[in-house]
Motif scaffolding. Structure first.
Motif, PDB file in Angstrom:
ATOM      1  N   UNK A  11      26.167 -54.018 -52.442  1.00 31.23           N
ATOM      2  CA  UNK A  11      25.376 -55.173 -52.860  1.00 31.23           C
ATOM      3  C   UNK A  11      25.919 -56.473 -52.328  1.00 31.23           C
ATOM      4  N   UNK A  12      27.231 -56.417 -51.910  1.00 29.37           N
ATOM      5  CA  UNK A  12      27.836 -57.652 -51.460  1.00 29.37           C
ATOM      6  C   UNK A  12      27.341 -58.065 -50.079  1.00 29.37           C
TER       7      UNK A  12
ATOM      8  N   UNK B 267      29.633 -41.259 -53.546  1.00 28.34           N
ATOM      9  CA  UNK B 267      29.268 -42.168 -52.463  1.00 28.34           C
ATOM     10  C   UNK B 267      28.195 -43.134 -52.906  1.00 28.34           C
ATOM     11  N   UNK B 268      27.241 -42.616 -53.626  1.00 28.02           N
ATOM     12  CA  UNK B 268      26.144 -43.450 -54.115  1.00 28.02           C
ATOM     13  C   UNK B 268      26.683 -44.586 -54.982  1.00 28.02           C
ATOM     14  N   UNK B 269      27.574 -44.217 -55.891  1.00 27.85           N
ATOM     15  CA  UNK B 269      28.170 -45.226 -56.763  1.00 27.85           C
ATOM     16  C   UNK B 269      28.948 -46.253 -55.948  1.00 27.85           C
ATOM     17  N   UNK B 270      29.736 -45.760 -55.011  1.00 25.08           N
ATOM     18  CA  UNK B 270      30.546 -46.650 -54.176  1.00 25.08           C
ATOM     19  C   UNK B 270      29.654 -47.620 -53.411  1.00 25.08           C
ATOM     20  N   UNK B 271      28.612 -47.092 -52.798  1.00 25.93           N
ATOM     21  CA  UNK B 271      27.732 -47.939 -51.997  1.00 25.93           C
ATOM     22  C   UNK B 271      26.947 -48.911 -52.863  1.00 25.93           C
ATOM     23  N   UNK B 272      26.599 -48.480 -54.069  1.00 27.35           N
ATOM     24  CA  UNK B 272      25.853 -49.359 -54.971  1.00 27.35           C
ATOM     25  C   UNK B 272      26.701 -50.555 -55.381  1.00 27.35           C
TER      26      UNK B 272
ATOM     27  N   UNK C 226      41.765 -44.234 -46.355  1.00 25.06           N
ATOM     28  CA  UNK C 226      41.700 -44.353 -47.807  1.00 25.06           C
ATOM     29  C   UNK C 226      40.311 -44.775 -48.271  1.00 25.06           C
ATOM     30  N   UNK C 227      39.674 -45.644 -47.511  1.00 20.55           N
ATOM     31  CA  UNK C 227      38.322 -46.054 -47.873  1.00 20.55           C
ATOM     32  C   UNK C 227      37.366 -44.874 -47.863  1.00 20.55           C
ATOM     33  N   UNK C 228      37.470 -44.064 -46.816  1.00 16.28           N
ATOM     34  CA  UNK C 228      36.581 -42.900 -46.711  1.00 16.28           C
ATOM     35  C   UNK C 228      36.808 -41.950 -47.873  1.00 16.28           C
ATOM     36  N   UNK C 229      38.077 -41.718 -48.210  1.00 20.30           N
ATOM     37  CA  UNK C 229      38.385 -40.785 -49.301  1.00 20.30           C
ATOM     38  C   UNK C 229      37.976 -41.357 -50.653  1.00 20.30           C
ATOM     39  N   UNK C 230      38.095 -42.671 -50.772  1.00 14.27           N
ATOM     40  CA  UNK C 230      37.671 -43.299 -52.025  1.00 14.27           C
ATOM     41  C   UNK C 230      36.152 -43.178 -52.172  1.00 14.27           C
ATOM     42  N   UNK C 231      35.472 -43.400 -51.075  1.00 15.70           N
ATOM     43  CA  UNK C 231      34.013 -43.327 -51.112  1.00 15.70           C
ATOM     44  C   UNK C 231      33.529 -41.913 -51.448  1.00 15.70           C
TER      45      UNK C 231
END
Lengths: 133, 133
Positions: free
Chosen positions: A132-133, A123-128, B69-74
DNA sequence: CGGGATCCGGCTTGATACTG
DNA sequence: CAGTATCAAGCCGGATCCCG
């Protein structure tokens, strides 16, 4: 030869959760629903009274717990034993079928619990990258 | 010595789904949610494009599939691979962690599918005894 | 094709109050 | 204690329009 429909046909399964109208989808939702999963998990350790269960499943309202238990009882996964005493005492426990469901559910729950650090890192990676956008 | 809290303490688990504030509960809900479970189950067989997935998970809307899918990707369970072609092509597949989750989920799903007749029979009994009211 | 943005009706959910 | 009844709020999910 990879579709879920074909999987069902090949193995001659009468029930297929991937089909919209299949009743198994409803039962799966009772089992995996927010409160259903936690109720089954808590009852796997032994029978519990209504308010004991309510304390174990942190955050559930009386209404939802009652509703959840009714659905699970109707599906034959939970047994309800009411004793006509005063004050009333009602014990809930899993049926043999319920125990088998709960085992598989707990396997999933424990796996998720045991890998939460990886999930949190993802999640951290995804949010980072996207945050940023 | 039977509380779920104590179970967690005894085994020194940092995460406990039974606690309201635990993030593992959120992830469990993504995984076991109505569409999350079916998406993970479908992707366990191999990577799929958006609309392929949509056709397999009968009844899901574009919005909910996208959201799921977004939630699972995150959470690091699903990998999204977009190819900048025209028309666009986006493949979804499970990560190693996602596969492990899907295995446990499918074990549960197949068990439920395989025992639906018992469930249906239990419902019939329940409705017969209580429906007369 | 693979989505995002928006609007909106309805079912689900959560307090609260009440009952046996 | 073990629920049911009621009501307000909110989220879910569908429909629609839009873009790259």
């Amino acid at each position: 030869m990879n579709s879920t429909q074909e999987r069902a046909e090949e193995q001659d399964l009468p029930f297929n959760v991937f089909a919209k109208a299949c009743p198994s989808r409803g039962t799966l939702e009772h089992v995996t629903g927010r409160w259903g999963a936690l109720a089954l998990g808590a009852l796997h350790e032994g029978s519990l009274r209504f308010n004991e269960l309510r304390r174990r499943v942190d955050g559930v309202s009386e209404k939802m717990l009652s509703q959840t238990l009714h659905a699970l009882e109707r599906d034959g996964l939970v047994l309800r034993e009411a004793q006509p005493t005063n004050p009333p005492r009602v014990d809930y426990e899993l049926t043999p079928l319920g125990h088998e469901v709960a085992e598989r559910l707990l396997s999933l729950i424990h796996f998720v619990e045991g890998n939460m650090e990886d999930v949190l890192a993802a999640r951290q990676r995804y949010d980072d990258t996207r945050g940023g956008r």
